[in-house]
Write a protein that holds these residues in place. Structure first.
Motif, mmCIF file in Angstrom:
data_model
loop_
_atom_site.group_PDB
_atom_site.id
_atom_site.type_symbol
_atom_site.label_atom_id
_atom_site.label_comp_id
_atom_site.label_asym_id
_atom_site.label_seq_id
_atom_site.Cartn_x
_atom_site.Cartn_y
_atom_site.Cartn_z
ATOM 1 N N VAL A 73 0.857 -1.184 0.000
ATOM 2 C CA VAL A 73 0.000 0.000 0.000
ATOM 3 C C VAL A 73 0.891 1.230 0.000
ATOM 4 C CG1 VAL A 73 -0.219 0.156 2.523
ATOM 5 C CG2 VAL A 73 -2.008 1.119 1.066
ATOM 6 N N GLU A 74 0.405 2.238 -0.709
ATOM 7 C CA GLU A 74 1.081 3.527 -0.770
ATOM 8 C C GLU A 74 0.054 4.570 -0.347
ATOM 9 O OE1 GLU A 74 3.822 4.253 -4.167
ATOM 10 O OE2 GLU A 74 2.354 5.826 -4.632
ATOM 11 N N ILE A 75 0.384 5.355 0.668
ATOM 12 C CA ILE A 75 -0.524 6.384 1.181
ATOM 13 C C ILE A 75 0.174 7.730 1.043
ATOM 14 C CG2 ILE A 75 -1.846 7.208 3.176
ATOM 15 C CD1 ILE A 75 -1.679 4.253 4.219
ATOM 16 N N THR A 76 -0.500 8.652 0.376
ATOM 17 C CA THR A 76 0.077 9.976 0.133
ATOM 18 C C THR A 76 -0.768 11.037 0.822
ATOM 19 O OG1 THR A 76 0.953 9.239 -1.999
ATOM 20 C CG2 THR A 76 0.762 11.618 -1.661
ATOM 21 N N TYR A 84 7.387 22.219 4.346
ATOM 22 C CA TYR A 84 8.130 21.579 5.434
ATOM 23 C C TYR A 84 8.473 20.150 5.043
ATOM 24 C CZ TYR A 84 9.427 19.563 9.879
ATOM 25 O OH TYR A 84 10.117 18.915 10.871
ATOM 26 N N ASP A 85 9.758 19.866 5.037
ATOM 27 C CA ASP A 85 10.243 18.521 4.739
ATOM 28 C C ASP A 85 10.583 17.827 6.058
ATOM 29 O OD1 ASP A 85 11.514 16.193 4.013
ATOM 30 O OD2 ASP A 85 12.998 17.158 2.716
ATOM 31 N N PRO A 86 9.725 16.949 6.542
ATOM 32 C CA PRO A 86 9.991 16.289 7.828
ATOM 33 C C PRO A 86 11.175 15.332 7.761
ATOM 34 C CG PRO A 86 8.098 15.306 6.775
ATOM 35 C CD PRO A 86 8.477 16.497 5.942
ATOM 36 N N LEU A 87 11.609 14.970 6.564
ATOM 37 C CA LEU A 87 12.737 14.049 6.424
ATOM 38 C C LEU A 87 14.078 14.777 6.445
ATOM 39 C CD1 LEU A 87 11.253 11.745 3.644
ATOM 40 C CD2 LEU A 87 11.017 11.574 6.130
ATOM 41 N N ALA A 88 14.062 16.112 6.352
ATOM 42 C CA ALA A 88 15.298 16.885 6.320
ATOM 43 C C ALA A 88 15.950 16.979 7.708
ATOM 44 C CB ALA A 88 15.032 18.279 5.774
ATOM 45 N N LYS A 89 15.138 16.874 8.735
ATOM 46 C CA LYS A 89 15.663 16.974 10.101
ATOM 47 C C LYS A 89 16.357 15.668 10.475
ATOM 48 C CE LYS A 89 14.220 18.126 14.771
ATOM 49 N NZ LYS A 89 13.125 18.470 15.657
ATOM 50 N N ALA A 90 17.493 15.786 11.138
ATOM 51 C CA ALA A 90 18.236 14.598 11.568
ATOM 52 C C ALA A 90 17.403 13.790 12.562
ATOM 53 C CB ALA A 90 19.553 15.011 12.211
ATOM 54 N N ASP A 91 17.567 12.475 12.513
ATOM 55 C CA ASP A 91 16.874 11.608 13.469
ATOM 56 C C ASP A 91 17.355 11.921 14.880
ATOM 57 O OD1 ASP A 91 15.495 10.321 11.450
ATOM 58 O OD2 ASP A 91 16.905 8.643 11.326
ATOM 59 N N PRO A 92 16.461 11.817 15.862
ATOM 60 C CA PRO A 92 16.875 12.066 17.244
ATOM 61 C C PRO A 92 17.855 10.985 17.710
ATOM 62 C CG PRO A 92 14.623 11.238 17.172
ATOM 63 C CD PRO A 92 15.053 11.456 15.757
ATOM 64 N N LYS A 123 6.000 20.367 -4.456
ATOM 65 C CA LYS A 123 5.769 20.568 -5.881
ATOM 66 C C LYS A 123 4.512 21.410 -6.075
ATOM 67 C CE LYS A 123 5.205 17.868 -10.096
ATOM 68 N NZ LYS A 123 5.082 16.513 -10.646
ATOM 69 N N ASP A 124 4.614 22.424 -6.893
ATOM 70 C CA ASP A 124 3.470 23.295 -7.220
ATOM 71 C C ASP A 124 2.788 23.843 -5.967
ATOM 72 O OD1 ASP A 124 3.914 22.773 -9.950
ATOM 73 O OD2 ASP A 124 2.630 21.002 -9.889
ATOM 74 N N GLY A 125 3.586 24.236 -4.974
ATOM 75 C CA GLY A 125 3.045 24.815 -3.749
ATOM 76 C C GLY A 125 2.407 23.813 -2.807
ATOM 77 N N LYS A 126 2.737 22.533 -2.992
ATOM 78 C CA LYS A 126 2.140 21.487 -2.153
ATOM 79 C C LYS A 126 3.213 20.628 -1.483
ATOM 80 C CE LYS A 126 -1.564 20.939 -5.476
ATOM 81 N NZ LYS A 126 -2.802 21.332 -5.286
ATOM 82 N N ASN A 127 2.968 20.314 -0.212
ATOM 83 C CA ASN A 127 3.747 19.305 0.491
ATOM 84 C C ASN A 127 3.160 17.953 0.111
ATOM 85 O OD1 ASN A 127 5.504 20.893 2.403
ATOM 86 N ND2 ASN A 127 3.492 21.687 2.983
ATOM 87 N N ILE A 128 4.010 17.035 -0.328
ATOM 88 C CA ILE A 128 3.554 15.703 -0.733
ATOM 89 C C ILE A 128 4.424 14.678 -0.003
ATOM 90 C CG2 ILE A 128 3.176 14.126 -2.661
ATOM 91 C CD1 ILE A 128 3.211 16.716 -4.477
ATOM 92 N N LEU A 129 3.805 13.964 0.917
ATOM 93 C CA LEU A 129 4.524 12.955 1.711
ATOM 94 C C LEU A 129 3.879 11.606 1.442
ATOM 95 C CD1 LEU A 129 6.724 12.668 4.021
ATOM 96 C CD2 LEU A 129 4.761 12.410 5.521
ATOM 97 N N THR A 130 4.694 10.640 1.043
ATOM 98 C CA THR A 130 4.192 9.314 0.710
ATOM 99 C C THR A 130 4.862 8.266 1.583
ATOM 100 O OG1 THR A 130 3.814 10.007 -1.586
ATOM 101 C CG2 THR A 130 3.905 7.637 -1.155
ATOM 102 N N ILE A 131 4.036 7.387 2.145
ATOM 103 C CA ILE A 131 4.550 6.250 2.910
ATOM 104 C C ILE A 131 4.128 4.956 2.197
ATOM 105 C CG2 ILE A 131 4.658 7.405 5.148
ATOM 106 C CD1 ILE A 131 1.925 6.180 5.842
ATOM 107 N N LYS A 132 4.989 3.951 2.319
ATOM 108 C CA LYS A 132 4.708 2.663 1.686
ATOM 109 C C LYS A 132 4.922 1.557 2.699
ATOM 110 C CE LYS A 132 6.300 4.329 -2.777
ATOM 111 N NZ LYS A 132 7.332 4.231 -3.819
ATOM 112 N N LYS A 133 4.095 0.506 2.560
ATOM 113 C CA LYS A 133 4.217 -0.650 3.445
ATOM 114 C C LYS A 133 3.853 -1.918 2.661
ATOM 115 C CE LYS A 133 4.708 -2.374 7.675
ATOM 116 N NZ LYS A 133 6.036 -2.414 8.259
#
Length: 136
Positions: A73-76, A84-92, A123-133
């Motif tokens: 499944v892919e959920i976007t 805001y890029d939540p992946l840009a911040k270093a892991d705690p 992209k085009d003024g939108k935050n797009i975050l996709t998770i896959k499992k």
């Protein structure tokens, strides 16, 4: 692909989870995997609701795609909020005690650990975050 558009409001989390769970159940997703995905969905949707639009209001788009080979499944999540890029911040540093760690970042860290893949783009003024499992 199925799509749901809701106000980015924490009160809509049950509707978002029900929408995603319906797609997972149709795909024959095991309950433990569904619960894991629900945890990630909650973290991501609540972050959008709390931070994407500041004090304003806005929409959140949730898209679900089930793939056959391999069964996954892919959920976007898409919003027009503050970039805001939540992946840009270093892991705690989880080796530090809770008192020594900086506040924040554990939720996204957890999502990275429990999902098979996570990616972000603006992209085009939108935050797009996709998770896959994988569902097998």
């Amino acid at each position: 692909m199925k799509e749901l558009i809701v106000e980015a409001d924490r009160m809509n989390l049950p509707q978002v989870q029900m929408f995603i769970d319906e797609q997972l159940e149709e795909a024959g997703c095991p309950m433990l995997t569904q619960t894991t995905i629900d945890i990630a969905v909650e973290e991501l949707f609540v972050n959008i609701a709390n931070y994407a639009y500041g004090d304003g209001n806005g929409k959140a788009v949730v898209q679900v795609s089930v793939h056959e080979e391999p069964l996954s499944v892919e959920i976007t999540f898409i919003d027009n909020g503050v970039q805001y890029d939540p992946l840009a911040k270093a892991d705690p540093d989880t080796t530090l005690s809770a008192m020594q760690r900086q506040i924040g970042g554990l939720g996204i860290f957890m999502v990275k650990k429990i999902m098979d893949d996570i990616c972000y783009e603006y992209k085009d003024g939108k935050n797009i975050l996709t998770i896959k499992k994988n569902l097998n």
